[in-house]
Scaffold this motif. Structure first.
Motif, PDB file in Angstrom:
ATOM      1  N   THR A   1       2.533  -6.495  -9.213  1.00  0.00           N
ATOM      2  CA  THR A   1       1.521  -5.709  -8.867  1.00  0.00           C
ATOM      3  C   THR A   1       2.130  -4.200  -9.225  1.00  0.00           C
ATOM      4  N   LEU A   2       3.195  -3.896  -9.050  1.00  0.00           N
ATOM      5  CA  LEU A   2       3.946  -2.617  -9.484  1.00  0.00           C
ATOM      6  C   LEU A   2       4.911  -2.922 -10.546  1.00  0.00           C
TER       7      LEU A   2
ATOM      8  N   GLN B   1       0.880  -1.016   0.112  1.00  0.00           N
ATOM      9  CA  GLN B   1       0.003   0.175  -0.009  1.00  0.00           C
ATOM     10  C   GLN B   1       0.868   1.306  -0.017  1.00  0.00           C
TER      11      GLN B   1
ATOM     12  N   GLN C   1       2.477   1.668  -3.369  1.00  0.00           N
ATOM     13  CA  GLN C   1       1.608   2.230  -4.282  1.00  0.00           C
ATOM     14  C   GLN C   1       1.608   3.638  -4.316  1.00  0.00           C
TER      15      GLN C   1
END
Length: 695
Positions: free
Chosen positions: A667-668, A632, A635
């Motif tokens: 995810t990233l 989190q 991001q």
């Protein structure tokens, strides 16, 4: 003589193929010998006959070749045949002047036959015939062939850059390999050399014609002087004997020269295709029955005019009518056979046994398009997308360091008319739509107005966009939109997917090709590397790991140097990848932060570093609760970096870099993970965001 015998008996020259190497020197020695040594009349007969046979052979070979390069030796043949004729002129002149007083057969039976039979023993007629042959050869055939060779050489030189570029384009597109490219380049060079040589060789024939006139004049004048002064012949006898001998000598030389000149004209004036000259003439002159009927009508009307030779004209007209009717019947029979085959029910074919030909291999990289996008990829319609794909493959090869496979494009009627899909090893990895004739206006986030059109998203990066008509292009640019055409949309999407999946496209064959390329320039670097130090599969895994994280493999020398140094002690591809990344640190940093700018990166909190280091030392992964918190915060840090206009880069200690790279990659994917060991000492580091401060 013994020395020549020893040369001929050498082991390397005993076979028939190797004896051909002596053909050129022997011919030159023979030509020089004919100029210097006196030859008996019988030998002259043989040599004149050989000259005639040689000219006929050259003409027939020139007519039956399908490309000029099939007879690439023609310029040299032209030179040698010209020298042969000139040497025969010298040898025959010597015999004529020495033995001409004995009668018309003094220089051999061949010259006598040409001087008596062809011109009826009348030297006045012989002079006229000889002059006409020289004019035809010099002014018509040789001059025209020389002009064609000159223009052909000029056009060939002008076309060479385009042909070389076409070869390079086909090589970059994967349509041909290195060997095929070298062969085609050699053919282009040979064509240039051939037409350049023909441009110069045509001067030999012109010089030969001039020499023939001079030799004839000298022989006549000198023969009369020799006959009357040395042999006490009267003027009439001297003129008759020496003029007939000179005319026979000139005709026996000029007729082969005329044949050789005709062969030169045939070679340089033909258009290359899969037919020889005879097939082209008969196939194109007599292919249309209508032409034959009209010609027959004209010839027939001329034949009935009073005073004209009726039989000859009418006979030719009847022959043309018969040939035209025969061609029409043959065409009708062919069409009837074709229609019967089309109407006939197909015989049930017996099911053939399955074979390896029935096994279809999936394409490494493919694209399927709807029917409205066919115009973008159709070579016959100059599809723009084909050229863009070639440029993409070349640019990617220059950027990441290896040549990706050819993109195989096919139409798919099951797709929407404007849709396309991109496949990797038969599996779809991306799809989208493109509207030919319209433009996609992409909103980069700072536009000042809206545009009418079909709303969509950029398939490569997911940015909001709209399809607009060409008339709104300038207005969209004024509003701040990025405007691209349909082929650019597809090409950009393809480029993005290729770079995302570069590691999957790097197969064993591509790795071997890279090694072969390095081996040509630095053979010692790869001499003992594969498979003694590392297997090909191990090297492939290291290179794939670098590509997975967006690291180019252009610097193969450094990569191979590091592997050669550490592979004997380190067998894990992941550890080897870490060592290679450290060696490539300057290039990686330069790629992420060009122009020697400060490294404005995301950092890890010291407490989070200790927790992650302990988890790594215990052989475990990141705890689920901690993983959610770290993800989190990562991001949020990426969003802040992008708002500042900076590339999202996370800087971590070296031991944590592989762990964090694997954790964040899915995810990233836009977040690059860099270790402290990969940063050069001369680069300044600025932490612009932190992960883990509140964890």
């Amino acid at each position: 003589m013994n020395a020549l015998t020893n040369i001929l008996n050498m082991p390397g020259l005993r076979s028939g193929a190797q004896m051909k190497a002596l053909a050129g020197p022997v011919l030159i020695i023979m030509i020089l010998g004919m100029m210097i040594l006196p030859l008996p009349a019988f030998v002259l007969d043989l040599l004149f006959t050989f000259n005639i046979a040689l000219s006929i052979m050259v003409l027939l070979v020139g007519m039956y070749t399908q490309r000029p390069l099939d007879f690439a030796a023609f310029p040299a043949v032209l030179l040698f045949s010209t020298l042969l004729r000139l040497s025969l002129n010298v040898a025959s002149t010597r015999v004529v002047l020495l033995e001409g007083h004995t009668g018309p057969d003094a220089a051999g039976k061949v010259i006598e036959a040409f001087g008596h039979f062809l011109v009826g023993g009348n030297f006045a007629v012989g002079i006229v015939v000889f002059a006409i042959l020289v004019v035809i050869n010099f002014m018509v055939i040789t001059k025209g062939a020389g002009r064609i060779a000159e223009v052909g050489a000029r056009f060939m030189l002008d076309a060479m850059p385009g042909k070389q570029m076409a070869i390079d384009a086909d090589l970059n597109a994967g349509l041909i390999n290195e060997e095929g490219a070298r062969k085609r380049r050699a053919e282009v060079a040979q064509e240039s050399d051939f037409y350049g040589a023909m441009d110069g060789a045509s001067k030999f024939v012109r010089g030969d014609a001039i020499a023939g006139l001079l030799v004839m004049f000298i022989n006549v004048v000198a023969g009369m002087v020799v006959g009357m002064v040395q042999h006490d012949l009267d003027f009439g006898t001297a003129v008759h004997n020496y003029t007939l001998l000179t005319i026979g000598d000139g005709l026996v030389a000029q007729i082969p020269a005329l044949v050789i000149s005709t062969a030169a004209g045939v070679i340089v004036s033909r258009v290359s295709n899969e037919q020889d000259v005879g097939q082209q003439l008969t196939g194109q002159l007599f292919s249309n029955p209508r032409v034959l009927f009209i010609t027959a009508a004209i010839i027939g009307m001329m034949g009935i005019i009073p005073g004209m030779p009726h039989f000859a004209f009418l006979l030719l007209a009847a022959g043309l009518i018969w040939l035209g009717r025969h061609m029409m019947r043959r065409e009708a029979t062919a069409e009837e056979t074709k229609s019967n085959e089309a109407r006939a029910p197909a015989a049930p074919a017996e099911a053939a046994e399955a074979s390896w030909e029935d096994v279809t291999m999936v394409d490494p990289l493919g694209m399927e398009v709807g029917y409205r996008l066919i115009t973008l990829v159709d070579r016959a319609q100059n599809g723009e997308l084909l050229g863009r794909i070639k440029s993409i493959r070349k640019k990617i090869a220059q950027d990441i360091g290896f040549l990706v496979p050819v993109v195989h494009i096919r139409d798919n009627l099951e797709l929407k008319p404007t849709a396309y899909r991109i496949t990797l090893k038969g599996v779809e990895v991306g799809s989208g739509e493109a509207n030919p004739g319209q433009w996609m206006a992409i909103n980069p986030g700072q536009v000042t107005g809206t545009l009418p059109g079909a709303a969509t998203r950029d398939p490569a990066f997911g940015l909001p966009a709209v399809w607009i008509d060409a008339a709104l292009k300038e207005q969209a640019q004024a509003y701040g939109y990025t405007v691209v055409d349909a082929s650019t949309v597809v090409a950009t999407h393809l480029n993005h997917l290729i770079q995302m999946h570069a590691s999957e496209l790097l197969g064993r064959q591509e790795v071997q090709s890279l090694l072969d390329r390095i081996a040509k320039e630095s053979p010692k670097l790869t001499e003992d590397l594969v498979p003694k130090t590392i297997t090909l599969t191990g090297l492939q895994k290291v290179l794939q790991s670098l590509l997975d994280e967006g690291v180019a493999i252009r610097d193969m020398r450094t990569i191979l140097d590091v592997i050669a140094e550490h592979a004997p002690k380190v067998s894990d591809p992941a550890e080897l990848t870490t060592l290679v990344r450290v060696a490539l640190g300057r290039a990686i940093t330069q790629q992420l932060f060009p122009n020697n700018a400060d490294l404005q990166v995301i950092g890890l909190d010291a407490g989070l570093e200790r927790v992650l280091s302990q988890a790594l030392a215990n052989g475990g992964g990141i705890e689920p609760g901690l993983a959610d918190a770290v993800l989190q915060q990562a991001q949020g840090a990426v969003v802040r970096q992008e708002q500042l206009g900076l590339d999202p880069v996370l800087l971590v200690p070296s031991p944590l870099r592989p762990l964090m790279a694997r954790f964040l990659r899915r995810t990233l994917p836009q977040l690059k993970v860099l270790s402290h060991a990969e940063v050069p000492d001369n680069r300044n580091i600025r932490i612009t965001a932190m992960i883990g401060g509140a964890a």
